[in-house]
Write an enzyme that holds these catalytic residues in place. Structure first.
Site, PDB file in Angstrom:
ATOM      1  N   LYS A  83       0.830  -1.198   0.000  1.00 18.58           N
ATOM      2  CA  LYS A  83       0.000   0.000   0.000  1.00 18.58           C
ATOM      3  C   LYS A  83       0.870   1.256   0.000  1.00 18.58           C
ATOM      4  O   LYS A  83       1.929   1.256   0.622  1.00 18.58           O
ATOM      5  CB  LYS A  83      -0.853   0.037   1.280  1.00 18.58           C
ATOM      6  CG  LYS A  83      -2.053  -0.879   1.283  1.00 18.58           C
ATOM      7  CD  LYS A  83      -2.873  -0.658   2.542  1.00 18.58           C
ATOM      8  CE  LYS A  83      -4.057  -1.591   2.608  1.00 18.58           C
ATOM      9  NZ  LYS A  83      -5.065  -1.337   1.576  1.00 18.58           N
TER      10      LYS A  83
ATOM     11  N   ARG B 280     -10.852 -10.896   1.826  1.00 17.39           N
ATOM     12  CA  ARG B 280     -11.778 -11.878   1.236  1.00 17.39           C
ATOM     13  C   ARG B 280     -11.158 -13.266   1.215  1.00 17.39           C
ATOM     14  O   ARG B 280     -11.870 -14.267   1.236  1.00 17.39           O
ATOM     15  CB  ARG B 280     -12.215 -11.414  -0.161  1.00 17.39           C
ATOM     16  CG  ARG B 280     -11.106 -11.317  -1.162  1.00 17.39           C
ATOM     17  CD  ARG B 280     -11.475 -10.477  -2.381  1.00 17.39           C
ATOM     18  NE  ARG B 280     -11.424  -9.044  -2.099  1.00 17.39           N
ATOM     19  CZ  ARG B 280     -11.688  -8.092  -2.995  1.00 17.39           C
ATOM     20  NH1 ARG B 280     -12.042  -8.415  -4.225  1.00 17.39           N
ATOM     21  NH2 ARG B 280     -11.618  -6.822  -2.667  1.00 17.39           N
TER      22      ARG B 280
END
Ligand code: BES
Ligand code: ZN
Ligand code: ZN
Length: 456
Positions: A236, A310
């Site tokens: 990130k 997820r």
């Protein structure tokens, strides 16, 4: 239990709530106070207050501005803004309003004090008559637990800490606890949880606890426990990474919710699954275009290691779904896209059952914990077909990111009677009455209300 709510009314200063619209009428009835309130400029703006001094200059009463129709947050600014001391609400409140006022007050008294001493103690409130004290205590405890877990820096809130905190709550309530750590995840077939968490020096794990009567309706909660999300090899940028100690916010909300439901003796068979990992960067990290065979047997190609939530959720959801629960709920700080769509103050949820969805929406509106439904839009499902695997964990398009994530999770849920996926914020960006800046149990009170209304 919380020191900001007391039963000792002896020295309490009474608070009179007044709306802007009702102020002229109040002044008619108390003409001797008009000049004083004029001088200090009190207009009954919501969350403002004014002391009314006696002729000797002692505070005899507080006038508190409240918004029209406001319930839970009406008094929530006061514990932090009134001087330390004891107060009581001098107004007729019915059961629901008394409980809401007490809860707002107690939620507004929170401070994260572990690493920095608080500047002051919150002002205390005498329990309003008719308030459901046990309910206020339960919800406050659940919300404070979630806030504390989220606010704690990752160094002190790694996968083991999170699992241990959850296990302590489970054991307190008499739940049966199972914990898997490190390679046990591979032995017990939770490959995605292991793959995401394996690059951290702190091993990934899974907390699994079960509480209540086995014959009661099964309600299962799953929470994303990413203790820190660097993004993995798809690292990130600095702005995005800064907030990522809160990436276990789904787990924190689930634990606070479970604690409150168990304390209330909710007649359900509750199960809680918390996959806990750190999405770290190291030589043994999982990579883009690796393919993982999930617990369900479906293979998933890694389009982006930053879509890790997820992945850990899909193996936990497969296990949860295998018991055919009546209600399966997962909570996760899953996508930036949900925030782009709704901003930080409204939590996104996905549910194919119209009845469950409308009741959850209503529950959130009732308790002041807003939840908004987004669609599980099937036509987008093809966007996560894998090239060399059954699925890809991301779509190639930048659109509908939170819908895509929900579609991915939906691939692992088939037997549950109803499934709700909550893509939540887990933080207050700014301080608002009752909701100080920092970790927040977004969605907890809405889900609690929905489950209690349905099963309680
Ligand atoms: N934890 C993040 C999502 C997130 C970001 C939550 C900011 C709250 C605030 C999640 O793991 C993530 O990185 N999601 C990616 C998905 C993308 C790679 C498809 C995102 O939302 O950008
Ligand atoms: Zn991520
Ligand atoms: Zn994440």
């Amino acid at each position: 239990m919380f020191s900001c709510l007391t039963r000792d009314a002896s020295s309490a200063v009474p608070i009179t709530p007044v709306t802007k619209a009702a102020l002229p009428q109040w002044l008619e009835a108390h003409p001797d106070k008009r000049e004083w309130l004029n001088v200090i400029g009190f207009k009954a703006e919501p969350n403002s207050f004014a002391f009314l001094p006696s002729s000797k200059g002692e505070p005899t009463r507080v006038l508190a501005g409240v918004a029209e129709g406001e319930s839970i947050w009406a008094f929530a600014a006061l514990p932090a803004s009134l001087p330390e001391g004891v107060y009581s609400i001098d107004a007729e409140l019915d059961d629901a309003h008394a409980t809401a006022a007490a809860l707002g007050w107690s939620l507004g008294s929170y401070a994260f004090t572990e690493y920095k001493a608080p500047k002051r103690a919150p002002a205390a409130l005498v329990w309003p008559q008719h308030a459901d004290q046990a309910e206020v205590d339960r919800i406050t405890k659940g919300v404070f637990l979630a806030r504390d877990l989220i606010n704690t820096p990752t160094e002190d809130m790694g996968p083991d800490h999170l699992i241990d905190a959850g296990a302590a709550i489970a054991k307190d309530a008499g739940a049966r606890v199972r914990i898997l750590r490190g390679d046990e995840l591979l032995e017990q077939n939770y490959p995605t949880i292991h793959a995401v968490g394996r690059a951290s020096t702190r091993a990934p794990g899974l907390l699994d606890f079960t509480w209540g009567d086995d014959t009661a309706p099964k309600v299962t909660l799953v929470g994303k426990g990413v203790c820190f999300d660097t993004g993995g090899l798809n690292i990130k940028p600095r702005e995005g990474m800064l907030q990522m100690k809160k990436d276990m916010g789904g787990a924190a909300v689930v634990l606070g919710l479970a604690q409150a439901l168990m304390a209330a003796g909710t007649p359900v068979r509750l199960r809680v699954l918390i996959p806990a990992v750190e999405n770290s960067i190291a030589g043994n990290a999982f990579r883009p275009l690796d393919i993982i065979r999930t617990r369900a047997g479906k293979t998933v190609e890694i389009g982006n290691t930053d879509a890790e939530g997820r992945l850990i959720l899909c193996d936990a959801l497969s296990e949860a779904d295998s018991e055919k629960p009546e209600l399966l709920i997962d909570c996760a700080t899953l996508t930036g896209a949900a925030r782009i769509a709704l901003g930080p103050e409204v939590q996104a949820f996905f549910c194919d059952d119209d009845n469950v969805a409308s009741k959850l929406h209503q529950a959130g509106a009732t308790v002041g914990d807003p939840m908004w439904r987004l669609p599980i839009w099937r036509p987008y499902r093809k966007l996560i077909d894998g090239k060399c695997a059954d699925l890809n964990n991301v779509a190639a398009t930048p659109f509908a990111g939170s819908v895509i994530a929900a579609l991915y999770l939906g691939e692992f849920v088939s037997a549950a009677t109803a499934w709700v996926h909550v893509d939540l914020m887990a933080a207050n960006v700014n301080s608002r009455p009752g909701r100080p800046e920092g970790g927040e149990a977004t969605g907890l009170r809405a889900l609690y209300r929905y489950i209690r209304d349905r099963f309680g």
